[in-house]
Scaffold this active site. Structure first.
Site, PDB file in Angstrom:
ATOM      1  N   THR A   9     -15.215   0.387 -15.162  1.00 27.88           N
ATOM      2  CA  THR A   9     -15.136  -0.756 -14.255  1.00 27.88           C
ATOM      3  C   THR A   9     -15.366  -2.057 -15.024  1.00 27.88           C
ATOM      4  OG1 THR A   9     -16.012  -1.816 -12.250  1.00 27.88           O
ATOM      5  CG2 THR A   9     -17.584  -0.528 -13.563  1.00 27.88           C
ATOM      6  N   SER A  10     -14.608  -3.081 -14.600  1.00 21.21           N
ATOM      7  CA  SER A  10     -14.721  -4.395 -15.264  1.00 21.21           C
ATOM      8  C   SER A  10     -15.990  -5.111 -14.800  1.00 21.21           C
ATOM      9  CB  SER A  10     -13.489  -5.243 -14.925  1.00 21.21           C
ATOM     10  OG  SER A  10     -13.371  -5.343 -13.498  1.00 21.21           O
ATOM     11  N   TYR A  28       0.837  -1.208   0.000  1.00 22.07           N
ATOM     12  CA  TYR A  28       0.000   0.000   0.000  1.00 22.07           C
ATOM     13  C   TYR A  28       0.867   1.251   0.000  1.00 22.07           C
ATOM     14  CZ  TYR A  28      -4.358  -2.474  -0.008  1.00 22.07           C
ATOM     15  OH  TYR A  28      -5.399  -3.256  -0.428  1.00 22.07           O
ATOM     16  N   CYS A  46      -6.647   1.395  12.862  1.00 18.03           N
ATOM     17  CA  CYS A  46      -5.946   0.490  13.768  1.00 18.03           C
ATOM     18  C   CYS A  46      -6.579  -0.898  13.679  1.00 18.03           C
ATOM     19  CB  CYS A  46      -6.040   1.005  15.206  1.00 18.03           C
ATOM     20  SG  CYS A  46      -5.399  -0.186  16.398  1.00 18.03           S
ATOM     21  N   ARG A  58       1.763   1.727  -3.465  1.00 19.95           N
ATOM     22  CA  ARG A  58       0.639   2.263  -4.250  1.00 19.95           C
ATOM     23  C   ARG A  58       0.448   3.746  -3.964  1.00 19.95           C
ATOM     24  NH1 ARG A  58      -4.343  -1.488  -3.683  1.00 19.95           N
ATOM     25  NH2 ARG A  58      -5.312   0.089  -4.996  1.00 19.95           N
ATOM     26  N   ASN A 116     -16.694   2.443 -21.399  1.00 15.22           N
ATOM     27  CA  ASN A 116     -15.539   1.569 -21.222  1.00 15.22           C
ATOM     28  C   ASN A 116     -15.006   1.216 -22.613  1.00 15.22           C
ATOM     29  OD1 ASN A 116     -13.740  -0.575 -20.599  1.00 15.22           O
ATOM     30  ND2 ASN A 116     -14.965  -1.107 -18.790  1.00 15.22           N
ATOM     31  N   GLN A 129     -15.616   2.877  -6.655  1.00 16.32           N
ATOM     32  CA  GLN A 129     -14.937   1.705  -6.104  1.00 16.32           C
ATOM     33  C   GLN A 129     -13.467   2.060  -5.864  1.00 16.32           C
ATOM     34  OE1 GLN A 129     -16.276  -2.135  -8.289  1.00 16.32           O
ATOM     35  NE2 GLN A 129     -16.422  -0.495  -9.801  1.00 16.32           N
ATOM     36  N   ASN A 130     -13.042   3.213  -6.367  1.00 14.67           N
ATOM     37  CA  ASN A 130     -11.625   3.575  -6.310  1.00 14.67           C
ATOM     38  C   ASN A 130     -11.225   4.014  -4.909  1.00 14.67           C
ATOM     39  OD1 ASN A 130     -11.639   3.001  -9.003  1.00 14.67           O
ATOM     40  ND2 ASN A 130     -11.802   5.137  -9.653  1.00 14.67           N
ATOM     41  N   HIS A 186     -15.129   1.092  -1.370  1.00 14.13           N
ATOM     42  CA  HIS A 186     -14.019   0.189  -1.015  1.00 14.13           C
ATOM     43  C   HIS A 186     -12.940   0.888  -0.193  1.00 14.13           C
ATOM     44  CE1 HIS A 186     -15.231  -2.446  -4.681  1.00 14.13           C
ATOM     45  NE2 HIS A 186     -16.007  -2.637  -3.639  1.00 14.13           N
TER      46      HIS A 186
HETATM   47  C1  BV8 Z   1     -17.961  -8.994   0.227  1.00  7.92           C
HETATM   48  C2  BV8 Z   1      -9.893  -2.369  -2.532  1.00  7.92           C
HETATM   49  C3  BV8 Z   1     -19.133 -10.175   1.900  1.00  7.92           C
HETATM   50  C4  BV8 Z   1      -8.591  -3.047  -2.483  1.00  7.92           C
HETATM   51  C5  BV8 Z   1     -11.320  -3.861  -3.749  1.00  7.92           C
HETATM   52  C6  BV8 Z   1     -15.341 -15.326  -1.178  1.00  7.92           C
HETATM   53  C7  BV8 Z   1     -15.413 -14.771   0.094  1.00  7.92           C
HETATM   54  C8  BV8 Z   1     -15.985 -13.527   0.340  1.00  7.92           C
HETATM   55  C9  BV8 Z   1     -16.439 -12.775  -0.713  1.00  7.92           C
HETATM   56  C10 BV8 Z   1     -16.329 -13.322  -1.980  1.00  7.92           C
HETATM   57  C11 BV8 Z   1     -15.823 -14.590  -2.243  1.00  7.92           C
HETATM   58  N1  BV8 Z   1     -15.895 -14.825  -3.579  1.00  7.92           N
HETATM   59  C12 BV8 Z   1     -16.423 -13.757  -4.190  1.00  7.92           C
HETATM   60  C13 BV8 Z   1     -16.684 -12.842  -3.232  1.00  7.92           C
HETATM   61  C14 BV8 Z   1     -17.212 -11.548  -3.414  1.00  7.92           C
HETATM   62  C15 BV8 Z   1     -16.015 -10.646  -3.674  1.00  7.92           C
HETATM   63  C16 BV8 Z   1     -15.906 -10.570  -5.176  1.00  7.92           C
HETATM   64  O1  BV8 Z   1     -16.746  -9.985  -5.808  1.00  7.92           O
HETATM   65  N2  BV8 Z   1     -14.842 -11.181  -5.715  1.00  7.92           N
HETATM   66  C17 BV8 Z   1     -14.683 -11.170  -7.168  1.00  7.92           C
HETATM   67  C18 BV8 Z   1     -13.207 -11.089  -7.525  1.00  7.92           C
HETATM   68  C19 BV8 Z   1     -15.343 -12.417  -7.731  1.00  7.92           C
HETATM   69  N3  BV8 Z   1     -16.358  -9.371  -3.080  1.00  7.92           N
HETATM   70  C20 BV8 Z   1     -15.921  -9.098  -1.842  1.00  7.92           C
HETATM   71  O2  BV8 Z   1     -15.172  -9.799  -1.209  1.00  7.92           O
HETATM   72  C21 BV8 Z   1     -16.489  -7.830  -1.256  1.00  7.92           C
HETATM   73  N4  BV8 Z   1     -16.997  -8.092   0.053  1.00  7.92           N
HETATM   74  O3  BV8 Z   1     -18.498  -9.626  -0.638  1.00  7.92           O
HETATM   75  O4  BV8 Z   1     -18.221  -9.154   1.549  1.00  7.92           O
HETATM   76  C22 BV8 Z   1     -19.349  -9.982   3.337  1.00  7.92           C
HETATM   77  C23 BV8 Z   1     -20.563  -9.473   3.760  1.00  7.92           C
HETATM   78  C24 BV8 Z   1     -20.785  -9.340   5.123  1.00  7.92           C
HETATM   79  C25 BV8 Z   1     -19.769  -9.660   6.043  1.00  7.92           C
HETATM   80  C26 BV8 Z   1     -18.513 -10.118   5.575  1.00  7.92           C
HETATM   81  C27 BV8 Z   1     -18.301 -10.286   4.207  1.00  7.92           C
HETATM   82  C28 BV8 Z   1     -15.398  -6.775  -1.107  1.00  7.92           C
HETATM   83  C29 BV8 Z   1     -14.901  -6.359  -2.460  1.00  7.92           C
HETATM   84  C30 BV8 Z   1     -13.939  -5.187  -2.317  1.00  7.92           C
HETATM   85  C31 BV8 Z   1     -12.531  -5.651  -2.596  1.00  7.92           C
HETATM   86  N5  BV8 Z   1     -11.637  -4.491  -2.635  1.00  7.92           N
HETATM   87  N6  BV8 Z   1     -10.557  -2.793  -3.736  1.00  7.92           N
HETATM   88  C32 BV8 Z   1      -7.520  -2.186  -3.061  1.00  7.92           C
HETATM   89  O5  BV8 Z   1      -7.804  -1.348  -3.956  1.00  7.92           O
HETATM   90  O6  BV8 Z   1      -6.384  -2.405  -2.656  1.00  7.92           O
HETATM   91  S1  BV8 Z   1     -11.981  -4.334  -5.212  1.00  7.92           S
HETATM   92  C33 BV8 Z   1     -11.022  -4.021  -6.601  1.00  7.92           C
HETATM   93  O7  BV8 Z   1     -11.811  -4.425  -7.698  1.00  7.92           O
HETATM   94  C34 BV8 Z   1     -10.751  -2.599  -7.002  1.00  7.92           C
HETATM   95  O8  BV8 Z   1     -10.271  -1.809  -5.997  1.00  7.92           O
HETATM   96  C35 BV8 Z   1     -12.016  -2.105  -7.558  1.00  7.92           C
HETATM   97  O9  BV8 Z   1     -12.641  -1.457  -6.490  1.00  7.92           O
HETATM   98  C36 BV8 Z   1     -12.740  -3.378  -7.903  1.00  7.92           C
HETATM   99  C37 BV8 Z   1     -13.205  -3.439  -9.302  1.00  7.92           C
HETATM  100  O10 BV8 Z   1     -12.083  -3.204 -10.137  1.00  7.92           O
HETATM  101  P1  BV8 Z   1     -12.274  -2.077 -11.280  1.00  7.92           P
HETATM  102  O11 BV8 Z   1     -12.374  -0.763 -10.610  1.00  7.92           O
HETATM  103  O12 BV8 Z   1     -13.378  -2.469 -12.166  1.00  7.92           O
HETATM  104  O13 BV8 Z   1     -10.883  -2.154 -11.995  1.00  7.92           O
HETATM  105  P2  BV8 Z   1     -10.414  -3.216 -13.080  1.00  7.92           P
HETATM  106  O14 BV8 Z   1      -8.949  -3.069 -13.213  1.00  7.92           O
HETATM  107  O15 BV8 Z   1     -11.005  -4.555 -12.771  1.00  7.92           O
HETATM  108  O16 BV8 Z   1     -11.131  -2.723 -14.423  1.00  7.92           O
HETATM  109  C38 BV8 Z   1     -10.825  -1.464 -14.962  1.00  7.92           C
HETATM  110  C39 BV8 Z   1     -11.773  -1.245 -16.116  1.00  7.92           C
HETATM  111  O17 BV8 Z   1     -11.510   0.039 -16.666  1.00  7.92           O
HETATM  112  C40 BV8 Z   1     -11.608  -2.245 -17.254  1.00  7.92           C
HETATM  113  O18 BV8 Z   1     -12.883  -2.724 -17.648  1.00  7.92           O
HETATM  114  C41 BV8 Z   1     -11.002  -1.406 -18.398  1.00  7.92           C
HETATM  115  O19 BV8 Z   1     -11.470  -1.833 -19.655  1.00  7.92           O
HETATM  116  C42 BV8 Z   1     -11.531  -0.043 -18.069  1.00  7.92           C
HETATM  117  N7  BV8 Z   1     -10.716   1.072 -18.552  1.00  7.92           N
HETATM  118  C43 BV8 Z   1      -9.377   1.120 -18.737  1.00  7.92           C
HETATM  119  N8  BV8 Z   1      -9.028   2.364 -19.148  1.00  7.92           N
HETATM  120  C44 BV8 Z   1     -10.178   3.107 -19.214  1.00  7.92           C
HETATM  121  C45 BV8 Z   1     -11.252   2.282 -18.829  1.00  7.92           C
HETATM  122  N9  BV8 Z   1     -12.517   2.715 -18.792  1.00  7.92           N
HETATM  123  C46 BV8 Z   1     -12.742   4.011 -19.140  1.00  7.92           C
HETATM  124  N10 BV8 Z   1     -11.760   4.860 -19.516  1.00  7.92           N
HETATM  125  C47 BV8 Z   1     -10.478   4.446 -19.564  1.00  7.92           C
HETATM  126  N11 BV8 Z   1      -9.498   5.308 -19.944  1.00  7.92           N
HETATM  127 ZN    ZN Z   2      -5.647   1.104  18.319  1.00  7.91          ZN
END
Ligand code: BV8
Ligand code: ZN
Length: 264
Positions: A208-209, A76, A139, A79, A233, A114-115, A131
């Site tokens: 977003t993807s 981080y 903490c 990043r 997109n 989501q950013n 997110h």
């Molecule tokens: C939840 C912070 C439940 C981190 C992120 C097993 C266990 C638990 C949960 C799950 C599981 N299996 C699946 C899940 C659900 C999981 C999930 O969806 N997984 C996916 C991978 C299948 N989700 C979670 O875990 C979420 N929590 O479900 O909790 C729960 C409920 C109650 C109690 C407890 C638990 C939490 C999800 C959040 C994860 N954190 N980010 C960090 O940044 O370090 S998510 C991460 O992906 C990113 O940060 C972003 O937020 C998110 C989506 O990514 P995008 O923003 O879309 O980026 P990406 O690169 O993918 O795509 C970019 C796009 O831009 C492309 O399409 C490209 O074509 C386009 N592009 C490029 N250039 C341009 C453009 N578009 C326009 N203009 C341009 N110039």
């Molecule tokens: Zn503390």
């Protein structure tokens, strides 16, 4: 000189503008693509340098932090170094301008992201982070929020060093205030997002993807409540419920879209 947008994309922008002109309530969800033209790699772009052999998804999890807090903390800090000098691009600026115009004309305009970068805020937008935020820590023990100044002045070295930082109150270690995979989204922000998606006339997915839930499900919620869905997109996404796709970079499409709406 930047090449003109193709006739096909210009037609897509016109179609979207007609839809938006009569909208009383708009909900926008942005992803990493909206910051791509500011020079910030998207979440699923291949990582570089020391982090090349890691996948973001493998580092952005509570298990990874429990296993090796220093590794995840260093990622981080890296990043933060990658984004510290980045500025809003025309996509962020157009969204901030749109939000300002909406406020003056009684249009409801909700911006959700989501950013974790702060480029929407730098552009002047009021934005809800689903997110978390890169420039905030929490903490791991007592949950106290500790701001990480994005412009470390005198404490530059400490601010972005790899050394773990302990909480002043309880001595626990600080983690980024970011939602990792497997963690729940912040309740208030999620409620705002769900309500805005359900109440809007037009929902716009930008850069977003649409792979990560529950954020990726907001377009579906909007559609189920009768909204039209627009996607901006340059690449295809698994979203099948889109009424209009503008297959162009957000920094090119959004200023044109705003101009087209005001010309109608
Ligand atoms: C939840 C912070 C439940 C981190 C992120 C097993 C266990 C638990 C949960 C799950 C599981 N299996 C699946 C899940 C659900 C999981 C999930 O969806 N997984 C996916 C991978 C299948 N989700 C979670 O875990 C979420 N929590 O479900 O909790 C729960 C409920 C109650 C109690 C407890 C638990 C939490 C999800 C959040 C994860 N954190 N980010 C960090 O940044 O370090 S998510 C991460 O992906 C990113 O940060 C972003 O937020 C998110 C989506 O990514 P995008 O923003 O879309 O980026 P990406 O690169 O993918 O795509 C970019 C796009 O831009 C492309 O399409 C490209 O074509 C386009 N592009 C490029 N250039 C341009 C453009 N578009 C326009 N203009 C341009 N110039
Ligand atoms: Zn503390």
């Amino acid at each position: 000189m930047v090449a003109e947008l193709s006739a096909q994309i210009t037609a897509q922008i016109k179609q979207a503008a007609v839809m938006l002109k009569s909208a009383k309530s708009i909900c926008v969800l942005t992803g990493a693509g909206v910051s791509a033209e500011s020079g910030i790699p998207t979440f699923r772009d291949k990582q570089t340098g020391l982090w090349e052999k890691f996948r973001a998804e493998d580092l952005a999890s509570p298990d990874a932090f429990a296993r090796d807090p220093k590794l995840v903390w260093s990622w981080y800090q890296w990043r933060r170094q990658q984004v510290i000098d980045k500025k809003p691009n025309p996509a962020h600026l157009a969204l901030a301008q749109w939000q300002e115009l909406a406020a003056k004309s009684g249009l409801t305009f909700t911006l959700i992201t989501q950013n974790v970068d702060d480029l929407h805020e730098q552009a002047g937008s009021c934005v809800h982070h689903l997110h978390g935020r890169l420039w905030q820590n929490r903490c791991n023990n007592c949950q106290k929020i500790v701001k990480q100044s994005p412009n470390p002045s005198n404490n530059a070295a400490q601010a972005l060093s790899d050394e773990l930082i302990n909480c002043d109150d309880c001595g626990g270690i600080l983690r980024p205030d970011i939602v990792w995979f497997g963690e729940a989204l912040p309740e208030i922000e999620w409620q705002i997002a769900e309500n805005a998606a359900a109440d809007c006339d037009v929902f716009i997915n930008i850069g977003t993807s649409s792979l990560v839930y529950p954020a990726a499900g907001l377009a579906q919620i909007a559609r189920q409540h009768g909204a039209q869905v627009i996607e901006i997109n340059p690449h295809p996404t698994p979203n099948t419920i889109v009424n209009v796709t503008i297959a162009a970079p957000a920094g090119r499409a959004l200023p044109k879209l705003l101009k087209q709406i005001s010309a109608l």
